[in-house]
Design an enzyme around this catalytic site. Structure first.
Site, PDB file in Angstrom:
ATOM      1  N   HIS A  10       0.753  -0.928   0.032  1.00 42.64           N
ATOM      2  CA  HIS A  10       0.021   0.022   0.061  1.00 42.64           C
ATOM      3  C   HIS A  10       0.820   1.323   0.050  1.00 42.64           C
ATOM      4  O   HIS A  10       0.320   2.259   0.342  1.00 42.64           O
ATOM      5  CB  HIS A  10      -1.002  -0.046   1.328  1.00 42.64           C
ATOM      6  CG  HIS A  10      -1.846  -0.989   1.237  1.00 42.64           C
ATOM      7  ND1 HIS A  10      -2.714  -1.291   2.404  1.00 42.64           N
ATOM      8  CD2 HIS A  10      -2.284  -1.908   0.370  1.00 42.64           C
ATOM      9  CE1 HIS A  10      -3.540  -2.268   1.904  1.00 42.64           C
ATOM     10  NE2 HIS A  10      -3.258  -3.040   0.885  1.00 42.64           N
ATOM     11  N   ILE A  36       0.845   6.993   0.383  1.00 43.37           N
ATOM     12  CA  ILE A  36       0.524   6.061   1.173  1.00 43.37           C
ATOM     13  C   ILE A  36      -1.042   5.944   1.245  1.00 43.37           C
ATOM     14  O   ILE A  36      -1.790   6.853   1.092  1.00 43.37           O
ATOM     15  CB  ILE A  36       0.679   6.153   2.700  1.00 43.37           C
ATOM     16  CG1 ILE A  36       2.105   6.266   3.002  1.00 43.37           C
ATOM     17  CG2 ILE A  36       0.308   5.206   3.806  1.00 43.37           C
ATOM     18  CD1 ILE A  36       2.403   6.898   4.401  1.00 43.37           C
ATOM     19  N   CYS A  37      -1.663   4.520   0.815  1.00 46.16           N
ATOM     20  CA  CYS A  37      -3.006   4.436   0.644  1.00 46.16           C
ATOM     21  C   CYS A  37      -3.467   4.022   1.782  1.00 46.16           C
ATOM     22  O   CYS A  37      -3.371   2.728   2.202  1.00 46.16           O
ATOM     23  CB  CYS A  37      -3.176   3.524  -0.526  1.00 46.16           C
ATOM     24  SG  CYS A  37      -4.951   2.863  -0.748  1.00 46.16           S
ATOM     25  N   LEU A  38      -3.752   4.662   2.624  1.00 47.55           N
ATOM     26  CA  LEU A  38      -4.591   4.664   3.950  1.00 47.55           C
ATOM     27  C   LEU A  38      -5.751   5.418   4.201  1.00 47.55           C
ATOM     28  O   LEU A  38      -5.483   6.630   4.139  1.00 47.55           O
ATOM     29  CB  LEU A  38      -3.476   4.810   4.913  1.00 47.55           C
ATOM     30  CG  LEU A  38      -4.031   4.394   6.497  1.00 47.55           C
ATOM     31  CD1 LEU A  38      -4.137   3.028   6.674  1.00 47.55           C
ATOM     32  CD2 LEU A  38      -2.578   4.848   7.458  1.00 47.55           C
TER      33      LEU A  38
END
Lengths: 301, 162
Positions: B92, B99-101
């Protein structure tokens, strides 16, 4: 329970879409698909409807549905007998909290009910303790609490800082105040739901597949997340303030004769505020008009 | 420069500045395990050293997180939360440090803090079972070359198992 899927009348109010989750790809990163562009659209939408609008005669509501559903027009006629005016709020997902904020502060400003001010302050202190017990660091919520208490003090008349009605409207449209008070209510709501999680759990499971804590983190605390019955019950209980919601939707009853459904959210326990400084005793002094996906403020005759 | 990058340079509001001061004090008393804040006089940009948790794929590795704050923090999410080069290899985390969050974007709320963001990021690292880039890494990174901030991306969040 609110049905978010329900079609909206005349497309006037945009439902906020539910958060995207559990997708394998994040996809869609073309230049046309940036958040930036979305916020431009929101900004334009915002210019049309302020956070809190002006008080308008109820006839403006009928005008909106002129060529619309006959059931709705009939229901508006029924509303017209009991209510004189509507105050619209922006459809930005915060409309329930924003309507509640304005309606409550306006009530205090107009009634100068000092006993009610003392009563709600005690509830606010309870909410603060609730959040502390749940492990929220003070720094995360204290600014929001302070800002709400400041507004509450300022609507009490006879002080140098006292607000006129126009100033209250102005403040409710000022994002740096209005959003902070909305966020204060979100904290209060989240704290109440988590404090009584065994009570709220069945409602929440009916809405989403998440735990009570996840629900609060994803559907109560972020700004712009729409409110459901769960939020209203929790806020009403936590602050001890009854709320009436009138439902303007296409539902009709078989018994003939059109009526407008309403629901009174009456706090679970404790001392209730005196009803109102005017008219009808026994009915909540906050009345909201619900149309699928949106809340506005109603004024009784 | 996009307008959003320009917004990043706007000074912190008084309320944002107060809040960050308080977060900094709290951090000094009670720092999240595995993180070190590199003290600078810039309240609007925090650079934080992250050490991978013992017993995970990133044990003993250190990385640098950069967190930039907008004028209206905490009503608005941090302007960006990115890994400085080199970013950890993670399904991710893109090679440009994005950041994919979800909590960094749509699910942000003012109830969160820098400290709680850090804990979420460490937990994301710790639960990873494989060191690799997201499948669409090259496409995404190429698309960001104009200096776009991750906040301007419309994210579709990966499953939360990792």
């Amino acid at each position: 329970m609110q049905n978010e899927e329900q079609a909206l009348e005349d497309g006037k109010f945009e439902a906020v879409t539910s958060p995207v989750s559990a997708f394998d790809v994040w996809a869609n990163f073309g230049d046309d698909n940036t958040m930036q562009e979305e916020s431009v659209v929101q900004a334009e939408e915002g210019k049309k409807v302020p956070f809190v609008g002006d008080k308008e005669p109820l006839s403006t509501l009928a005008a909106e549905y002129e060529s619309g559903s006959p059931i709705l027009l009939e229901k508006i006629k029924v509303l017209d007998k009991q209510y004189s005016a509507i105050r619209r709020t922006r459809g930005d997902g915060n409309c329930f909290f924003r309507s509640f904020m304005f309606s409550y502060l306006e009530h205090i400003l107009q009634c100068q009910d000092l006993a009610e001010v003392e009563r709600i302050k005690m509830n606010v202190e309870e909410c603060r303790k609730t959040l502390q017990k749940l492990g929220y660091p003070d720094l995360t919520f204290e600014d929001f609490f302070a800002l709400f208490l400041e507004q509450l003090e300022d609507v009490i008349q006879g002080k140098e800082t006292s607000l006129s009605h126009d100033e209250l409207v102005f403040r409710s449209r000022d994002q740096s105040i209005s959003d902070y008070v909305v966020m204060f209510f979100r904290f209060v709501t989240s704290g109440e739901i988590q404090k009584r999680s065994e009570f709220f759990e069945p409602f929440i499971l009916g809405l989403t597949n998440s735990t009570v804590e996840q629900f609060c983190k994803s559907s109560v605390e972020p700004m712009g997340e729409e409110s459901d019955h769960v939020h209203i019950i929790a806020l009403s209980d936590a602050l001890g303030i009854p709320i009436r919601v009138m439902y303007l939707d296409r539902s009709s009853c078989d018994t003939g004769g059109v009526s407008v459904n309403h629901h009174d959210f009456i706090p679970a326990a404790g001392d209730l505020p005196r009803t109102s400084c005017g008219s009808e005793a026994s009915s909540p002094f906050i009345t909201l008009l619900y149309r699928p996906g949106h809340y506005d403020i109603l004024y009784p005759k | 420069m996009t307008s959003s990058s320009a917004a990043a340079r706007k000074a912190l509001s008084k309320i944002a500045s107060n809040r960050l001061q308080k977060e900094l004090v709290e951090w000094q008393v009670n720092p999240p395990a595995g993180f070190k804040h590199k003290v600078t006089d810039n309240l609007q940009r925090w650079v934080i050293e992250v050490t991978g948790a013992p017993g995970t794929l990133y044990a003993n590795e250190t990385y640098q997180l950069q967190v930039d704050f907008p004028e209206h923090y905490p009503m608005e999410a941090p302007q960006q939360v990115i890994f400085l080069h080199p970013a950890p290899l993670h399904p991710h985390i893109y090679s440009n440090g994005h950041i994919c969050l979800d909590i960094l974007y749509d699910s942000w709320s003012p109830a969160m803090t820098v400290s709680s963001i850090c804990i979420s990021i460490l937990s994301m690292l710790s639960s990873s079972t494989v060191k690799q880039r997201p499948e669409d890494n090259d496409r995404y990174v190429k698309n960001c070359r104009n200096g776009r901030s991750p906040k301007e991306t419309r994210w579709w969040f990966h499953d939360d198992k990792v």
